[in-house]
Scaffold this active site. Structure first.
Site, PDB file in Angstrom:
ATOM      1  N   ASN A 119       0.688  -1.117   0.074  1.00  0.00           N
ATOM      2  CA  ASN A 119       0.065  -0.042  -0.056  1.00  0.00           C
ATOM      3  C   ASN A 119       0.998   1.184   0.152  1.00  0.00           C
ATOM      4  O   ASN A 119       1.608   1.532   0.995  1.00  0.00           O
ATOM      5  CB  ASN A 119      -0.922  -0.019   1.321  1.00  0.00           C
ATOM      6  CG  ASN A 119      -1.753   1.285   1.392  1.00  0.00           C
ATOM      7  OD1 ASN A 119      -2.015   1.879   0.594  1.00  0.00           O
ATOM      8  ND2 ASN A 119      -2.344   1.425   2.423  1.00  0.00           N
TER       9      ASN A 119
ATOM     10  N   LYS B  33       0.205   4.468  -0.220  1.00  0.00           N
ATOM     11  CA  LYS B  33      -0.859   5.478   0.267  1.00  0.00           C
ATOM     12  C   LYS B  33      -0.500   6.606  -0.707  1.00  0.00           C
ATOM     13  O   LYS B  33      -0.332   6.454  -1.871  1.00  0.00           O
ATOM     14  CB  LYS B  33      -0.154   5.620   1.644  1.00  0.00           C
ATOM     15  CG  LYS B  33      -0.362   4.572   2.467  1.00  0.00           C
ATOM     16  CD  LYS B  33      -0.077   4.525   4.051  1.00  0.00           C
ATOM     17  CE  LYS B  33       0.145   3.272   4.766  1.00  0.00           C
ATOM     18  NZ  LYS B  33      -0.007   3.449   6.267  1.00  0.00           N
TER      19      LYS B  33
ATOM     20  N   HIS C 245      -9.450   0.550   5.192  1.00  0.00           N
ATOM     21  CA  HIS C 245      -8.044   1.001   6.009  1.00  0.00           C
ATOM     22  C   HIS C 245      -8.369   1.803   7.045  1.00  0.00           C
ATOM     23  O   HIS C 245      -9.176   2.686   6.915  1.00  0.00           O
ATOM     24  CB  HIS C 245      -7.179   1.506   4.797  1.00  0.00           C
ATOM     25  CG  HIS C 245      -5.669   1.447   5.232  1.00  0.00           C
ATOM     26  ND1 HIS C 245      -5.330   2.409   6.232  1.00  0.00           N
ATOM     27  CD2 HIS C 245      -4.766   0.675   5.129  1.00  0.00           C
ATOM     28  CE1 HIS C 245      -3.950   2.173   6.555  1.00  0.00           C
ATOM     29  NE2 HIS C 245      -3.690   1.259   5.754  1.00  0.00           N
TER      30      HIS C 245
ATOM     31  N   GLU D 182      -6.552   4.369   8.003  1.00  0.00           N
ATOM     32  CA  GLU D 182      -6.521   5.855   7.811  1.00  0.00           C
ATOM     33  C   GLU D 182      -7.797   6.224   7.137  1.00  0.00           C
ATOM     34  O   GLU D 182      -8.133   7.488   7.493  1.00  0.00           O
ATOM     35  CB  GLU D 182      -5.251   5.804   6.941  1.00  0.00           C
ATOM     36  CG  GLU D 182      -3.958   5.729   7.640  1.00  0.00           C
ATOM     37  CD  GLU D 182      -2.718   5.170   6.913  1.00  0.00           C
ATOM     38  OE1 GLU D 182      -2.836   5.275   5.422  1.00  0.00           O
ATOM     39  OE2 GLU D 182      -1.792   4.832   7.261  1.00  0.00           O
TER      40      GLU D 182
ATOM     41  N   GLY E  63       2.457   2.053  10.993  1.00  0.00           N
ATOM     42  CA  GLY E  63       3.405   3.281  10.678  1.00  0.00           C
ATOM     43  C   GLY E  63       4.040   3.424  11.896  1.00  0.00           C
ATOM     44  O   GLY E  63       4.665   4.727  12.074  1.00  0.00           O
TER      45      GLY E  63
ATOM     46  N   SER F  25       3.687  -2.312  10.443  1.00  0.00           N
ATOM     47  CA  SER F  25       4.951  -2.322  10.319  1.00  0.00           C
ATOM     48  C   SER F  25       5.873  -3.706  10.280  1.00  0.00           C
ATOM     49  O   SER F  25       6.586  -3.922  10.855  1.00  0.00           O
ATOM     50  CB  SER F  25       5.485  -1.945  11.952  1.00  0.00           C
ATOM     51  OG  SER F  25       5.001  -0.603  12.192  1.00  0.00           O
TER      52      SER F  25
HETATM   53  C1  PEP Z   1      -0.875  -0.120   6.149  1.00  0.00           C
HETATM   54  O1  PEP Z   1      -0.930   1.061   5.990  1.00  0.00           O
HETATM   55  O2  PEP Z   1      -1.571  -0.850   5.709  1.00  0.00           O
HETATM   56  C2  PEP Z   1       0.598  -0.617   6.915  1.00  0.00           C
HETATM   57  C3  PEP Z   1       0.517  -1.787   7.067  1.00  0.00           C
HETATM   58  O3  PEP Z   1       1.640   0.188   6.862  1.00  0.00           O
HETATM   59  P1  PEP Z   1       2.915   0.151   7.637  1.00  0.00           P
HETATM   60  O4  PEP Z   1       3.377  -1.037   7.145  1.00  0.00           O
HETATM   61  O5  PEP Z   1       3.765   1.374   7.406  1.00  0.00           O
HETATM   62  O6  PEP Z   1       2.617  -0.136   9.092  1.00  0.00           O
END
Ligand code: PEP
Length: 250
Positions: free
Chosen positions: A9, A11, A95, A97, A173, A213
């Site tokens: 993703n 983003k 998601h 976000e 994140g 992460s």
């Molecule tokens: C995500 O936004 O779906 C995600 C898993 O982000 P990150 O890997 O940066 O934690």
């Protein structure tokens, strides 16, 4: 049989040129034969990147969102039909976000899923609890409710086009990943909820990705869990070497 999937993703990151370069590097990379990659660039990149991966059957394209209507006076929005017209295979819905910054709730997500599936898209459905919900022990209840208000409202034929991503909000994140035990525990629970709403066979066959992460240094441990079928990757999907290394972590 469940597929091994690693989805990226991106983003709201990369210029079109940078995105094209990243997609080229991923397409030229060493992708294990039994792993499927999905990349989700911004809308503006989709048509160009589609061209780059058109002869690569190991990589699919996903959008990061779609509107819940097919067309109409919704300035600035993109419909699932438009994405399908472009030959996009997946859309990420639910998601955290989108839930947090755009106030999307499970009902909105259900309507988006409805129209996406009706237009032939597959859905990567994100679920996951916030830190305060885990701290008071509500994480199973929260995820169960998210599933019952979205996935479980579809029939099994429709739900076959859905991949689940369990993404604890506190891990996205933040650099703080769920332990492999926490991921496995929740993935097993998700299969139980799905089995109760569909049946065991369906539940055993649906792919459940972990997100939050996930990096080259922890992917192997997380992916080794029985109920984890891969990952939805944010930050680490923006470097081809990291993303490919995660894809090689099964
Ligand atoms: C995500 O936004 O779906 C995600 C898993 O982000 P990150 O890997 O940066 O934690």
């Amino acid at each position: 049989m469940r597929n091994k999937i690693v989805a990226g993703n991106w983003k709201m990151n990369t210029s079109v040129e940078e995105g094209i370069q990243l997609a080229k590097e991923i397409a030229q990379g060493d992708i294990p034969h039994d792993v499927k990659l999905i990349i989700a660039p911004p809308f503006t990149h989709l048509a160009s990147i589609k061209e780059i991966i058109k002869n690569n059957d190991k990589i699919s394209l996903s959008a990061q969102n779609c509107h819940e209507k097919v067309s109409g006076a919704y300035t600035g929005e993109i419909s699932s039909k438009m994405l399908a017209d472009l030959g996009i295979e997946y859309v990420i819905l639910g998601h955290s976000e989108r839930r947090t910054y755009f106030h999307e709730d499970d009902t909105d997500i259900f309507y988006k899923m409805r129209v996406a599936l009706d237009n032939g898209l597959k859905v990567i459905l994100c679920v996951g609890e916030k830190l305060e919900q885990r701290e008071v022990g509500d994480h199973f209840k929260v995820v169960q409710k998210q599933l019952e208000k979205t996935l479980c409202k579809f029939n099994a034929t429709e739900a076959e086009s859905v991949v689940i991503a369990y993404e604890p909000v506190w891990a996205i994140g933040t650099g703080k990943t769920a332990s492999s035990e926490q991921a496995e525990e929740m993935h097993g629970f998700i299969r139980e909820v799905i089995a109760n709403n569909f049946d065991n066979k369906f539940s055993e066959n649906i792919e459940i990705l972990y997100g939050g992460s996930c990096k080259p240094n922890n992917a192997k441990e997380i992916f080794s869990q029985h109920n984890v079928d891969g990952g939805l990757i944010g930050g680490a999907s923006l470097q081809s070497s990291d993303f490919l290394s995660i894809a090689g972590s099964f």
